[in-house]
Design a protein around this motif. Structure first.
Motif, PDB file in Angstrom:
ATOM      1  N   PRO A   1      -1.517  -0.806   6.194  1.00 36.36           N
ATOM      2  CA  PRO A   1      -0.921   0.862   6.542  1.00 36.36           C
ATOM      3  C   PRO A   1       0.129   1.337   5.107  1.00 36.36           C
ATOM      4  CG  PRO A   1       0.259  -1.070   8.393  1.00 36.36           C
ATOM      5  CD  PRO A   1      -0.543  -1.457   7.406  1.00 36.36           C
TER       6      PRO A   1
ATOM      7  N   ASP B   1      -6.648   2.558   4.190  1.00 33.88           N
ATOM      8  CA  ASP B   1      -6.043   1.651   5.115  1.00 33.88           C
ATOM      9  C   ASP B   1      -6.960   0.420   4.729  1.00 33.88           C
ATOM     10  OD1 ASP B   1      -4.593  -0.085   7.617  1.00 33.88           O
ATOM     11  OD2 ASP B   1      -5.912   1.315   9.254  1.00 33.88           O
ATOM     12  N   GLN B   2      -8.105   0.260   5.091  1.00 33.15           N
ATOM     13  CA  GLN B   2      -8.964  -0.788   4.901  1.00 33.15           C
ATOM     14  C   GLN B   2      -9.950  -1.216   3.312  1.00 33.15           C
ATOM     15  OE1 GLN B   2     -12.257  -1.179   7.033  1.00 33.15           O
ATOM     16  NE2 GLN B   2     -11.490  -0.749   9.163  1.00 33.15           N
TER      17      GLN B   2
ATOM     18  N   ARG C   1     -11.497  -8.392   3.125  1.00 35.10           N
ATOM     19  CA  ARG C   1     -10.841  -6.806   2.952  1.00 35.10           C
ATOM     20  C   ARG C   1      -9.794  -6.737   3.459  1.00 35.10           C
ATOM     21  NH1 ARG C   1     -13.840  -2.245   1.757  1.00 35.10           N
ATOM     22  NH2 ARG C   1     -16.277  -2.542   1.650  1.00 35.10           N
TER      23      ARG C   1
ATOM     24  N   SER D   1      -6.715  -5.111   6.029  1.00 37.93           N
ATOM     25  CA  SER D   1      -5.703  -3.888   6.134  1.00 37.93           C
ATOM     26  C   SER D   1      -4.263  -3.691   6.090  1.00 37.93           C
ATOM     27  CB  SER D   1      -6.118  -3.519   7.997  1.00 37.93           C
ATOM     28  OG  SER D   1      -5.940  -2.625   8.804  1.00 37.93           O
TER      29      SER D   1
ATOM     30  N   ASN E   1       1.023  -0.983  -0.033  1.00 38.36           N
ATOM     31  CA  ASN E   1       0.005  -0.444   0.007  1.00 38.36           C
ATOM     32  C   ASN E   1       0.885   0.927   0.107  1.00 38.36           C
ATOM     33  OD1 ASN E   1      -2.035   1.887   0.011  1.00 38.36           O
ATOM     34  ND2 ASN E   1      -2.470   1.446   2.605  1.00 38.36           N
TER      35      ASN E   1
ATOM     36  N   LYS F   1       1.433  -6.762   2.795  1.00 38.03           N
ATOM     37  CA  LYS F   1       0.698  -8.269   3.380  1.00 38.03           C
ATOM     38  C   LYS F   1       0.222  -8.756   2.358  1.00 38.03           C
ATOM     39  CE  LYS F   1      -1.682  -7.872   6.599  1.00 38.03           C
ATOM     40  NZ  LYS F   1      -2.218  -7.806   8.077  1.00 38.03           N
TER      41      LYS F   1
END
Length: 476
Positions: free
Chosen positions: A94, A62-63, A90, A92, A57, A99
């Motif tokens: 940062p 965030d989500q 979904r 999350s 990201n 992820k």
């Protein structure tokens, strides 16, 4: 100069419409970039391809939502993002972080061989993935496996598994669990509903079981809970064949599979007209019972004797054994098959005859078919007489004798002239293709008349001599 911007704009539109190669899968303008070390996998149709994606990201969100697109040829595939065993939609991440996301692609078992593209989205980032089908199972049956146990983990043998297809009300298939509590059966590709039952247990269900063609589907373990009052009735043979004149007797085993002791009531239903039935604790018992006590986990042997009326005809007769526990009734359908019997009888007006030495004795014997199974065929005769006797039967054989029919044969025996006067036994045996029968006759042989006279004269002479000497010596 005005044409160059227009041409450049057309090229940009065309480029945006074309799939991006895996190496350049990240969106150039999005805030999420996605990477996959192995964006292409090879599987058989019906197997699941698993992709490990790393999403980074670079934006402020965030989500982030995740979804997938599939195309022609893979429309009926199932795709899901998972975290361990939990399906997610979904993630999350940062800002500046990354992820790992797992994507499972469950292919259809009837997918043709070929390459199939998929497009995965994480936020405004996207990546193209490819699944290659190396083998298809179109037209093959799938295999369904289920394990049935009780609450203690013990395997349940003989449980009935009714398999319903879709929303149908009648079972598509019905199978029984083996000694290890399992079933394994072939089914067409579809979604099934399972209903598992067994006497002594509460029924259980398992819904939405997907069976794929050519693939083994393990539906897992189904646990059954024991009932408080229940029975398991086993019939050694539900069809008994006996000849007319004998009572068909069925052997049963009654097992208390409930949690509590119970007394079971015994009865029958649907008896043919004129028939009677009784339960016994032993095949040779003469007294009958109407109820029996069985402790929990115990079993008892029972014998159900069906008694037909006198003169019952050949045929199949049906009856139902009914055993009632404190909560349920159990029935077993049985068939008593009365078969015909082959029986031959011999009879004569007399069984004792007198004759002199060397004199012929002749008498008639009736041969009768006393059975009801059919004709007696190929009847021939054998006579057993003492050594030196002559014996004949006329006629020597009978070709066929129908049920209820009788015929006479003439038996002639001649004792030898030098035989000692006495009583002798002569046996007539009739042998047919279906069986044999014999009868005995007594022949009393008398001495010749001259011998009797000589004997009387000899006795008279002796008596005269005795009288003479008595008179002679009495005077002295």
């Amino acid at each position: 100069m005005t044409k160059a911007p227009a041409l450049l704009l057309a090229l940009l539109v065309l480029t945006a419409a074309l799939p991006l190669p895996a190496a350049a899968a990240a969106s150039a303008t999005g805030s999420v970039s996605i990477h996959c070390d192995f964006p292409g996998q090879v599987v058989e149709a019906g197997e699941t391809a698993t992709f490990t994606l790393v999403a980074a990201n670079d934006g402020s969100a965030d989500q982030i939502k995740m979804w997938a697109e599939n195309f022609a040829g893979s429309r009926d595939w199932e795709m899901r993002f998972v975290d361990g065993t939990t399906e997610v939609n979904r993630v999350s991440i940062p800002k500046g972080g990354s992820k790992t996301v797992t994507l499972e692609v469950e292919t259809a078992a009837d997918t043709p061989i070929g390459d199939y593209p998929l497009k995965m989205h994480v936020g405004d980032g996207a990546i193209w993935l490819y699944v290659t089908i190396s083998k298809t199972h179109t037209g093959e049956l799938g295999t369904l496996q289920v394990l049935v146990t009780d609450k203690d983990g013990e395997k349940v043998k003989g449980a009935t598994v009714d398999i319903y297809r879709g929303s149908e009300s009648e079972p598509f298939d019905r199978v029984m669990t083996t000694a290890d509590g399992r079933i394994s059966t072939g089914l067409p590709q579809d979604v099934y509903h399972l209903v598992i039952t067994k006497p002594g247990y509460r029924s259980a269900e398992k819904k939405d079981v997907k069976v794929k063609c050519g693939i083994t589907t393990d539906a897992g373990t189904v646990m059954l809970e024991k009932s408080s009052y229940a029975a398991e009735v086993t019939v050694k043979s539900a069809l008994i064949t006996t000849p007319a004149g004998k009572n068909p007797t069925f052997e049963l085993t009654l097992r208390n599979v409930g949690k509590a002791d119970d007394t079971y009531r015994l009865s029958t239903a649907g008896l043919p007209e004129g028939w009677y039935a009784r339960y016994k604790e032993g095949a040779a018992e003469t007294s009958d019972i109407s109820e029996i006590f069985v402790p929990a986990g115990g079993e008892r042997s029972l014998f159900l004797e069906a008694i037909p009326p006198y003169g019952v005809t050949v045929g199949d007769y049906f009856l139902t054994a009914t055993i009632e526990s404190s909560s349920d009734a159990y029935t077993e359908d049985m068939t008593a098959k009365i078969s015909g019997s082959y029986e031959m009888g011999l009879s004569a007006d007399r069984y004792r005859y007198e004759a002199s030495m060397g004199e012929t004795v002749e008498f008639d014997v009736s041969v009768r078919n006393l059975g009801n199974a059919g004709a007696l065929t190929g009847i021939r005769f054998e006579v057993s007489a003492p050594q030196g006797w002559k014996a004949t039967v006329t006629p020597t054989n009978i070709t066929s004798l129908q049920p209820g029919e009788s015929k006479k044969v003439s038996v002639k025996v001649v004792p030898p002239s030098s035989i000692v006067a006495s009583e002798y036994k002569v046996t007539l045996k009739a042998v047919s293709d279906q069986g044999e029968e014999s009868d005995e006759f007594r022949i009393v042989v008398k001495e010749q008349s001259f011998a009797a006279i000589a004997g009387l004269l000899l006795l008279g002479a002796i008596a005269g001599g005795v009288w003479y000497y008595f008179r002679k010596y009495q005077r002295r």
